[in-house]
Design a protein around this motif. Structure first.
Motif, PDB file in Angstrom:
ATOM      1  N   THR A  71       0.851  -1.176   0.000  1.00 32.28           N
ATOM      2  CA  THR A  71       0.000   0.000   0.000  1.00 32.28           C
ATOM      3  C   THR A  71       0.888   1.228   0.000  1.00 32.28           C
ATOM      4  O   THR A  71       2.127   1.126   0.117  1.00 32.28           O
ATOM      5  N   TRP A  72       0.264   2.379  -0.126  1.00 29.02           N
ATOM      6  CA  TRP A  72       1.042   3.602   0.000  1.00 29.02           C
ATOM      7  C   TRP A  72       0.095   4.754   0.304  1.00 29.02           C
ATOM      8  O   TRP A  72      -1.109   4.651   0.112  1.00 29.02           O
ATOM      9  N   GLY A  73       0.665   5.844   0.798  1.00 26.41           N
ATOM     10  CA  GLY A  73      -0.144   7.012   1.106  1.00 26.41           C
ATOM     11  C   GLY A  73       0.455   7.817   2.237  1.00 26.41           C
ATOM     12  O   GLY A  73       1.566   7.555   2.706  1.00 26.41           O
ATOM     13  N   PRO A  74      -0.299   8.813   2.732  1.00 23.32           N
ATOM     14  CA  PRO A  74       0.213   9.691   3.789  1.00 23.32           C
ATOM     15  C   PRO A  74       0.135   9.033   5.159  1.00 23.32           C
ATOM     16  O   PRO A  74      -0.802   8.303   5.459  1.00 23.32           O
ATOM     17  N   MET A  75       1.131   9.322   5.983  1.00 25.40           N
ATOM     18  CA  MET A  75       1.180   8.935   7.395  1.00 25.40           C
ATOM     19  C   MET A  75       1.384  10.223   8.197  1.00 25.40           C
ATOM     20  O   MET A  75       1.813  11.244   7.643  1.00 25.40           O
ATOM     21  N   PHE A  76       1.124  10.168   9.503  1.00 29.59           N
ATOM     22  CA  PHE A  76       1.134  11.391  10.302  1.00 29.59           C
ATOM     23  C   PHE A  76       1.815  11.152  11.649  1.00 29.59           C
ATOM     24  O   PHE A  76       1.446  10.235  12.383  1.00 29.59           O
ATOM     25  N   ARG A  77       2.799  11.999  11.962  1.00 33.01           N
ATOM     26  CA  ARG A  77       3.442  11.973  13.282  1.00 33.01           C
ATOM     27  C   ARG A  77       3.778  13.406  13.685  1.00 33.01           C
ATOM     28  O   ARG A  77       4.318  14.172  12.879  1.00 33.01           O
ATOM     29  N   HIS A  78       3.472  13.726  14.929  1.00 32.08           N
ATOM     30  CA  HIS A  78       3.727  15.076  15.420  1.00 32.08           C
ATOM     31  C   HIS A  78       5.143  15.134  15.983  1.00 32.08           C
ATOM     32  O   HIS A  78       5.375  14.954  17.177  1.00 32.08           O
ATOM     33  N   GLU A  79       6.102  15.361  15.089  1.00 28.41           N
ATOM     34  CA  GLU A  79       7.480  15.505  15.511  1.00 28.41           C
ATOM     35  C   GLU A  79       8.079  16.732  14.843  1.00 28.41           C
ATOM     36  O   GLU A  79       7.480  17.315  13.943  1.00 28.41           O
ATOM     37  N   ARG A  80       9.243  17.134  15.287  1.00 26.58           N
ATOM     38  CA  ARG A  80       9.848  18.359  14.763  1.00 26.58           C
ATOM     39  C   ARG A  80      10.250  18.158  13.312  1.00 26.58           C
ATOM     40  O   ARG A  80      11.053  17.281  13.011  1.00 26.58           O
ATOM     41  N   PRO A  81       9.709  18.966  12.392  1.00 28.52           N
ATOM     42  CA  PRO A  81      10.066  18.801  10.981  1.00 28.52           C
ATOM     43  C   PRO A  81      11.557  19.035  10.758  1.00 28.52           C
ATOM     44  O   PRO A  81      12.146  19.951  11.331  1.00 28.52           O
ATOM     45  N   GLN A  82      12.158  18.193   9.951  1.00 33.81           N
ATOM     46  CA  GLN A  82      13.563  18.315   9.592  1.00 33.81           C
ATOM     47  C   GLN A  82      13.762  17.629   8.251  1.00 33.81           C
ATOM     48  O   GLN A  82      12.804  17.129   7.658  1.00 33.81           O
ATOM     49  N   LYS A  83      15.001  17.617   7.765  1.00 34.24           N
ATOM     50  CA  LYS A  83      15.275  17.063   6.438  1.00 34.24           C
ATOM     51  C   LYS A  83      14.740  15.642   6.309  1.00 34.24           C
ATOM     52  O   LYS A  83      15.117  14.747   7.073  1.00 34.24           O
ATOM     53  N   GLY A  84      13.842  15.441   5.361  1.00 35.15           N
ATOM     54  CA  GLY A  84      13.314  14.111   5.099  1.00 35.15           C
ATOM     55  C   GLY A  84      12.329  13.598   6.126  1.00 35.15           C
ATOM     56  O   GLY A  84      11.912  12.451   6.071  1.00 35.15           O
ATOM     57  N   ARG A  85      11.931  14.430   7.096  1.00 35.30           N
ATOM     58  CA  ARG A  85      11.011  13.987   8.149  1.00 35.30           C
ATOM     59  C   ARG A  85       9.977  15.085   8.378  1.00 35.30           C
ATOM     60  O   ARG A  85      10.324  16.202   8.778  1.00 35.30           O
ATOM     61  N   TYR A  86       8.726  14.775   8.120  1.00 38.06           N
ATOM     62  CA  TYR A  86       7.666  15.778   8.198  1.00 38.06           C
ATOM     63  C   TYR A  86       6.487  15.230   8.996  1.00 38.06           C
ATOM     64  O   TYR A  86       6.389  14.032   9.259  1.00 38.06           O
ATOM     65  N   ARG A  87       5.577  16.115   9.354  1.00 38.15           N
ATOM     66  CA  ARG A  87       4.431  15.688  10.148  1.00 38.15           C
ATOM     67  C   ARG A  87       3.413  14.935   9.300  1.00 38.15           C
ATOM     68  O   ARG A  87       2.737  14.043   9.786  1.00 38.15           O
ATOM     69  N   GLN A  88       3.271  15.321   8.057  1.00 37.73           N
ATOM     70  CA  GLN A  88       2.594  14.455   7.083  1.00 37.73           C
ATOM     71  C   GLN A  88       3.661  13.987   6.119  1.00 37.73           C
ATOM     72  O   GLN A  88       4.300  14.795   5.457  1.00 37.73           O
ATOM     73  N   PHE A  89       3.878  12.688   6.082  1.00 38.58           N
ATOM     74  CA  PHE A  89       4.877  12.122   5.187  1.00 38.58           C
ATOM     75  C   PHE A  89       4.231  10.972   4.437  1.00 38.58           C
ATOM     76  O   PHE A  89       3.106  10.560   4.730  1.00 38.58           O
ATOM     77  N   HIS A  90       4.935  10.452   3.454  1.00 40.28           N
ATOM     78  CA  HIS A  90       4.361   9.414   2.591  1.00 40.28           C
ATOM     79  C   HIS A  90       5.254   8.183   2.606  1.00 40.28           C
ATOM     80  O   HIS A  90       6.481   8.295   2.597  1.00 40.28           O
ATOM     81  N   GLN A  91       4.599   7.038   2.626  1.00 42.93           N
ATOM     82  CA  GLN A  91       5.329   5.776   2.642  1.00 42.93           C
ATOM     83  C   GLN A  91       4.721   4.785   1.664  1.00 42.93           C
ATOM     84  O   GLN A  91       3.510   4.758   1.457  1.00 42.93           O
ATOM     85  N   PHE A  92       5.595   3.977   1.081  1.00 42.59           N
ATOM     86  CA  PHE A  92       5.180   2.715   0.483  1.00 42.59           C
ATOM     87  C   PHE A  92       5.389   1.643   1.553  1.00 42.59           C
ATOM     88  O   PHE A  92       6.372   1.684   2.293  1.00 42.59           O
ATOM     89  N   ASP A  93       4.464   0.720   1.630  1.00 42.26           N
ATOM     90  CA  ASP A  93       4.517  -0.302   2.668  1.00 42.26           C
ATOM     91  C   ASP A  93       4.270  -1.655   2.028  1.00 42.26           C
ATOM     92  O   ASP A  93       3.317  -1.824   1.261  1.00 42.26           O
ATOM     93  N   VAL A  94       5.125  -2.617   2.323  1.00 46.56           N
ATOM     94  CA  VAL A  94       5.041  -3.967   1.765  1.00 46.56           C
ATOM     95  C   VAL A  94       4.897  -4.962   2.908  1.00 46.56           C
ATOM     96  O   VAL A  94       5.622  -4.869   3.905  1.00 46.56           O
ATOM     97  N   GLU A  95       3.962  -5.891   2.774  1.00 47.58           N
ATOM     98  CA  GLU A  95       3.760  -6.912   3.801  1.00 47.58           C
ATOM     99  C   GLU A  95       3.563  -8.275   3.132  1.00 47.58           C
ATOM    100  O   GLU A  95       2.824  -8.396   2.161  1.00 47.58           O
TER     101      GLU A  95
END
Length: 433
Positions: A107-131
């Motif tokens: 699957t893929w799409g947006p994920m959400f974590r409330h952490e300090r934004p920095q290079k390559g790390r955001y509060r809304q970020f996107h992932q591909f996920d394989v299971e």
């Protein structure tokens, strides 16, 4: 009136950047399908309890980073997903997908974590996920690692390295945890705030600390491998044997752990390095207990997440060195006079029917801009050719084909113009390849 802006750490994807994302997404889908993984989508919002039970109540994500809220309509406690595995497992259980046998999904799409934004790390970020669910041996562990290696090769990534480890099964981890607690208790004066807070709740995470002052202490900590049983050792040896057979280089990192409680045995990370940064771009491992933990019939599983924004950094850096272009340019921009608007629209559709990328000048309701003005727009569009349609062309049932980067223009029939555009596109693609 105050101008509204995007929430900090939640970014817009603009057209000039989207071509790079589309290029990457297409490559990922192709590689996943080569290995038999099928697309599956789950909601962005899930019950908060799903992540507390799967990720772990004393992880940083659950304690500090989840976007959780109470549904004002019915009081349900909900969370924007911070990762994808738990939702996929929930769906597999709910729909009894393993009844007919193991499944490979992505699957893929947006994920959400409330952490300090920095290079390559955001509060809304996107992932591909394989299971891969229902597979017990080390084969799918190796398969997913090799799959990622194939993706990196396709993208031209040279500066990536693989770290692997095994964190064993529950009994080994329990014994190791007890040894860690005793070890860190004897060095309390050297623990930082995070390690002190995790001492009795999640001491394993201290092994993954990035605090330079903690490195010497961590290096001397008890090793999990000393607590493995025969089955765990055989599984890890099998993984290494398969990676060796596939000529995949790796380093065993005994300090490598993952941040979620559900992992067991294999864990791995692919790490990318540039001149200015080093980031994990994909990571995962085995989670044989999670399906049973969430209420399903116990079944083994393995998976990984791939951070899109982090891969974009590497693609952008590589493109700056190589001059790679992401988007195929427009094949043609149709320029026409006011009385030729209908004919221009028909020609545009005929060009698209032939598989060409075409834009038509958009004029006002009752007027059309001058040919000179339209040609400026054609040049700015990046189109390789302008197709000019005036009264003379309509009368002769022809079009004028003008190269935008130099060369002689020609007046010819529409079928001949389509053939010429197609051949020019094929030549461009061959040169690009």
């Amino acid at each position: 009136m105050k101008t509204l802006q995007a929430i900090r750490g939640m970014n817009d994807l603009l057209p000039d950047d989207s071509s790079r994302w589309q290029y990457f997404e297409d490559a990922v889908r192709d590689v996943f399908e080569q290995y038999g993984y099928r697309l599956m989508r789950t909601p962005v919002v899930e019950p908060t309890a799903l992540f507390v039970r799967s990720i772990g109540a004393v992880t940083d994500i659950v304690e500090k980073e989840m976007y959780s809220f109470e549904d004002g309509m019915n009081g349900d406690k909900l969370t924007l997903r911070p990762e994808a595995t738990a939702g996929l497992v929930r769906a597999v259980i709910e729909h009894n997908l393993l009844y007919e046998g193991p499944k490979r999904v992505w699957t893929w799409g947006p994920m959400f974590r409330h952490e300090r934004p920095q290079k390559g790390r955001y509060r809304q970020f996107h992932q591909f996920d394989v299971e891969a669910m229902g597979f017990a041996g080390p084969d799918v562990d190796a398969e997913q690692i090799v799959l990622l290696k194939r993706l990196w090769d396709r993208l031209g990534f040279k500066s990536v390295r693989l770290a692997i480890n095994s964190i064993g099964d529950a009994p080994a981890r329990a014994a190791h945890r007890e040894a860690l607690v005793k070890y860190f208790e004897s060095h309390k004066d050297k623990l930082d705030a995070d390690a002190t807070r995790r001492l009795y709740t999640n001491p394993l995470r201290t092994l993954d600390t990035k605090n330079p002052a903690m490195q010497a202490l961590v290096n001397e900590a008890p090793q999990l491998a000393d607590f493995w049983g025969e089955a765990e050792r055989r599984h890890f040896d099998g993984l290494k044997s398969l990676l060796d057979a596939a000529n995949v280089e790796y380093a065993v990192d005994p300090r490598l752990v993952r941040g979620f409680d559900y992992y067991n045995r294999t864990v791995f990370e692919w790490i990318a390095k540039s001149d200015d940064w080093e980031l994990t771009i994909a990571g995962g491992g085995r989670y044989d207990g999670l399906i049973g933990q969430l209420g399903g019939k116990p079944a083994p599983a393995c998976g990984f997440g791939l951070g899109v924004e982090r891969v974009m950094l590497l693609l952008e850096e590589n493109a700056a060195k190589s001059g790679q272009q992401w988007a195929a340019p427009l094949d043609a921009y149709v320029v026409y006079g006011a009385s030729e608007r209908g004919d221009a629209w028909a020609i545009g559709e005929a060009l698209r029917d032939a598989g060409l990328k075409v834009a038509l000048h958009g004029g006002a309701d009752e007027t059309v801009a001058s040919f000179k003005s339209q040609m400026k727009k054609a040049d700015a569009s990046g189109a390789r050719f302008a197709i000019i349609l005036g009264p003379d062309e309509v009368a002769r049932q022809k079009v004028t084909l003008k190269p935008m980067q130099g060369g002689e223009q020609m007046t010819t029939t529409l079928p001949e113009a389509i053939r010429h555009l197609a051949e020019a596109g094929q030549k461009r693609d061959c040169l690009a390849g």
